[in-house]
Design a protein around this motif. Structure first.
Motif, PDB file in Angstrom:
ATOM      1  N   THR A   9     -20.572  22.795 -30.573  1.00 41.01           N
ATOM      2  CA  THR A   9     -19.626  22.397 -29.143  1.00 41.01           C
ATOM      3  C   THR A   9     -18.741  21.569 -29.738  1.00 41.01           C
ATOM      4  N   THR A  10     -18.863  20.964 -30.953  1.00 43.20           N
ATOM      5  CA  THR A  10     -17.677  20.176 -31.621  1.00 43.20           C
ATOM      6  C   THR A  10     -17.132  19.027 -30.513  1.00 43.20           C
ATOM      7  N   VAL A  11     -16.973  19.649 -29.418  1.00 46.11           N
ATOM      8  CA  VAL A  11     -16.216  18.426 -28.332  1.00 46.11           C
ATOM      9  C   VAL A  11     -17.586  17.939 -27.645  1.00 46.11           C
ATOM     10  N   ILE A  12     -18.193  16.838 -28.247  1.00 43.95           N
ATOM     11  CA  ILE A  12     -19.471  16.158 -27.713  1.00 43.95           C
ATOM     12  C   ILE A  12     -19.008  15.260 -26.571  1.00 43.95           C
ATOM     13  N   LEU A  13     -19.842  15.037 -25.422  1.00 37.84           N
ATOM     14  CA  LEU A  13     -19.498  14.300 -24.379  1.00 37.84           C
ATOM     15  C   LEU A  13     -19.871  12.875 -24.673  1.00 37.84           C
ATOM     16  N   ILE A  14     -19.224  11.993 -24.866  1.00 42.23           N
ATOM     17  CA  ILE A  14     -19.407  10.640 -25.024  1.00 42.23           C
ATOM     18  C   ILE A  14     -18.407   9.790 -24.493  1.00 42.23           C
ATOM     19  N   SER A  15     -18.673   8.693 -23.892  1.00 41.93           N
ATOM     20  CA  SER A  15     -18.048   7.996 -22.912  1.00 41.93           C
ATOM     21  C   SER A  15     -17.652   6.660 -23.112  1.00 41.93           C
ATOM     22  N   SER A  16     -16.561   6.272 -22.425  1.00 35.97           N
ATOM     23  CA  SER A  16     -16.340   4.847 -22.371  1.00 35.97           C
ATOM     24  C   SER A  16     -15.106   4.507 -21.625  1.00 35.97           C
ATOM     25  N   LEU A  17     -14.870   3.188 -21.239  1.00 34.21           N
ATOM     26  CA  LEU A  17     -13.794   2.980 -20.621  1.00 34.21           C
ATOM     27  C   LEU A  17     -13.609   1.465 -20.349  1.00 34.21           C
ATOM     28  N   PHE A  18     -12.681   0.828 -21.087  1.00 33.20           N
ATOM     29  CA  PHE A  18     -12.642  -0.774 -20.890  1.00 33.20           C
ATOM     30  C   PHE A  18     -12.095  -1.011 -19.451  1.00 33.20           C
ATOM     31  N   VAL A  19     -12.559  -2.046 -18.678  1.00 28.61           N
ATOM     32  CA  VAL A  19     -12.031  -2.214 -17.521  1.00 28.61           C
ATOM     33  C   VAL A  19     -12.039  -3.802 -17.259  1.00 28.61           C
ATOM     34  N   SER A  20     -11.183  -4.128 -16.069  1.00 31.53           N
ATOM     35  CA  SER A  20     -11.369  -5.494 -15.728  1.00 31.53           C
ATOM     36  C   SER A  20     -12.420  -5.715 -14.900  1.00 31.53           C
ATOM     37  N   GLY A  34      -0.001 -19.150 -14.748  1.00 29.07           N
ATOM     38  CA  GLY A  34       0.799 -18.708 -16.202  1.00 29.07           C
ATOM     39  C   GLY A  34      -0.298 -18.129 -17.347  1.00 29.07           C
ATOM     40  N   ASP A  35      -1.464 -18.081 -17.011  1.00 26.57           N
ATOM     41  CA  ASP A  35      -2.646 -17.718 -17.809  1.00 26.57           C
ATOM     42  C   ASP A  35      -2.147 -16.415 -18.893  1.00 26.57           C
ATOM     43  N   ALA A  36      -2.855 -16.238 -19.958  1.00 29.13           N
ATOM     44  CA  ALA A  36      -2.414 -15.066 -20.830  1.00 29.13           C
ATOM     45  C   ALA A  36      -2.538 -13.610 -20.115  1.00 29.13           C
ATOM     46  N   LYS A  37      -1.851 -12.764 -20.423  1.00 27.25           N
ATOM     47  CA  LYS A  37      -1.930 -11.660 -19.695  1.00 27.25           C
ATOM     48  C   LYS A  37      -3.421 -10.958 -20.147  1.00 27.25           C
ATOM     49  N   THR A  38      -4.129 -10.167 -19.185  1.00 22.16           N
ATOM     50  CA  THR A  38      -5.223  -9.667 -19.277  1.00 22.16           C
ATOM     51  C   THR A  38      -5.235  -8.143 -19.149  1.00 22.16           C
ATOM     52  N   LEU A  39      -5.765  -7.200 -19.972  1.00 23.14           N
ATOM     53  CA  LEU A  39      -5.973  -5.903 -19.830  1.00 23.14           C
ATOM     54  C   LEU A  39      -7.113  -5.649 -19.297  1.00 23.14           C
ATOM     55  N   THR A  40      -7.272  -4.417 -18.645  1.00 25.36           N
ATOM     56  CA  THR A  40      -8.561  -3.849 -17.874  1.00 25.36           C
ATOM     57  C   THR A  40      -9.137  -2.710 -18.345  1.00 25.36           C
ATOM     58  N   MET A  41     -10.098  -2.556 -18.794  1.00 22.64           N
ATOM     59  CA  MET A  41     -10.810  -1.528 -19.395  1.00 22.64           C
ATOM     60  C   MET A  41     -12.079  -1.157 -18.671  1.00 22.64           C
ATOM     61  N   TRP A  42     -12.564   0.030 -18.894  1.00 22.75           N
ATOM     62  CA  TRP A  42     -13.825   0.510 -18.311  1.00 22.75           C
ATOM     63  C   TRP A  42     -14.672   1.388 -19.452  1.00 22.75           C
TER      64      TRP A  42
END
Length: 459
Positions: A9-20, A34-42
């Protein structure tokens, strides 16, 4: 987990997302003071969370930019959230996802071919970009396929929308280090299959814990995760190809030893009782809870076991050991990409998000921190720094081929196991061997007879 059944299948389904946490995505979380910038991920890959957090901490120390993480607890829930967020343009800054194009998210994420240098791409394991970068063949197939989405029809060869985070493969045995040492043995990889059988036998005798477990409920799993590797090592890739192309006999003295490998375990009573009713998850659970001394899985199994409560320091890993007299003396697994990191193209923080996914996938410090925390092997080639990985991960990484290995030569022929029906019947015969209801000789003879019958009928 994604479908863990076939290396093909070579394209195996594995997941993730970084989110705020709670930030519907796409925006910057700038504090009122004026806090530091925050990136959101899931991410839905909960077992990866410690690895993501470790890499995010390093990134914050380097840049002052924070990364907040939100997790989703099932594959389906995650896909639904991603699809809904893509439609409403509320995706997070950074998206951790399967290394596939199956969900047609390309309209929502950043195309990276002009943003990532060839030098950087060269830092990854050789096959790492294969399931991410679109080939001309894929593009041509989508153009001719009426069922292809409009997004797919608009893609171009050479484009890619993510960077490879981690890689994996099948053909991996796991051993309970405590039980092995309790049996008076060294917790190290056996050199041959015969050595492995002796190890299992000794551990079972000295500890009274059943020897080996795997998802035998799935008829083809043994062949997919172990038998094919044993055959390729025994007679070389060309030997297995001959079986797949029907120009060799399974019952031949050169080939029957492979079926005999599982037959020996069954005859000696070295398989966990009830193994034929055990699926993949059940096998991992049995091993993690100490109900079996060894488990057959893939590299991805490593992240599952600690989540099931097993101490990672109590685990040893090693690739399928060769039968004595094999042409190939050590197995090298051709890894495939499990997950990738992508950037929301509508994010207000695309530069920072892109910088972070480059950091976590191509910076050695970040890759090591992620790997050790997530119990998954980074797609980055880290060379001598593999010594900084946990012992189980180090052994696994060293079993991966940095360039195409023996399995890659067989890969174009593997689909014949689905086309030629004698294989389906052989898988069932192997289950009967496991259950001690059929001998190895009878199983291999049946394979050869069915192959001849099907050939004669033009099937």
């Amino acid at each position: 987990m994604k479908k863990r059944m076939h290396a093909l299948t070579t394209v195996i389904l594995i997941s993730s997302l970084f989110v705020s946490a709670c930030t519907g995505g796409g925006g910057t979380n700038q504090g009122e003071n004026g806090d530091a910038k925050t990136l959101t991920m899931w991410t839905w890959k909960v077992a990866y969370l410690p690895g993501f957090e470790a890499a995010a901490k390093l990134y914050e120390e380097k840049t002052g930019i924070k990364v907040k993480i939100e997790t989703f607890t099932s594959d389906d829930t995650y896909r639904q959230e991603i699809q809904a967020a893509a439609k409403s343009k509320t995706l997070p800054d950074i998206i951790h996802y399967w290394s596939t194009n199956r969900d047609s998210l390309e309209n929502s994420i950043l195309e990276l071919s002009d943003k990532v240098s060839d030098d950087m791409l060269g830092k990854y394991f050789g096959p790492a970009m294969d399931s991410i970068r679109f080939s001309q063949m894929q593009v041509d197939n989508w153009a001719a396929n009426n069922e292809a989405t409009n997004v797919q029809k608009g893609l171009k060869a050479g484009e890619f929308y993510g960077l490879p985070l981690d890689i994996g493969g099948f053909f991996t045995f796991y051993g309970n280090k405590k039980l092995i040492e309790q049996a008076g043995l060294k917790a190290e990889a056996p050199q041959t299959w015969e050595d492995f059988v002796t190890m299992i036998e000794t551990v079972q005798k000295e500890t009274s814990v059943p020897g080996l477990v795997f998802g035998a409920k799935l008829a083809g799993l043994w062949e997919n995760w172990a038998g094919s590797a044993l055959q390729i090592m025994l007679n070389g890739p060309e030997g297995y190809i001959a079986l797949l192309e029907r120009s060799a006999q399974m019952n031949d003295s050169k080939n029957i030893k492979v079926a005999g490998a599982i037959g020996t375990l069954a005859e000696k009573g070295l398989l966990m009782p009830g193994i034929l009713s055990t699926d993949i998850n059940g096998a991992d659970q049995a091993f993690a809870s100490g109900k079996a001394a060894f488990d057959l899985g893939g590299s991805f199994t490593m992240s599952t076991l600690p989540a099931l409560g097993m101490n990672s320091e109590d685990i040893i890993t090693f690739p399928i050991p060769p039968l004595a007299g094999s042409k190939i003396k050590k197995w090298a697994t051709d890894p495939f990409t499990l997950t990738m990191m992508s950037v929301n193209k509508d994010s207000k923080n695309t530069d920072e998000a892109l910088d972070f996914i480059k950091f976590i996938t191509a910076d050695a410090d970040a890759a090591i921190a992620f790997s050790n925390g997530a119990y998954s092997v980074s797609a980055l080639k880290i060379g001598a720094r593999s010594a900084e990985l946990s012992p189980a991960l180090k052994a696994m990484q060293q079993s991966f081929a940095t360039e195409p290995g023996p399995y890659s030569k067989v890969l174009p022929y593997i689909e014949l196991r689905g086309t030629n029906k004698e294989w389906e019947e052989y898988f069932q015969s192997i289950q009967s061997v496991i259950d001690n209801k059929m001998t190895v000789a009878a199983a291999t003879k049946r394979f050869d007879q069915r192959m001849k019958q099907l050939q004669a009928s033009g099937k």
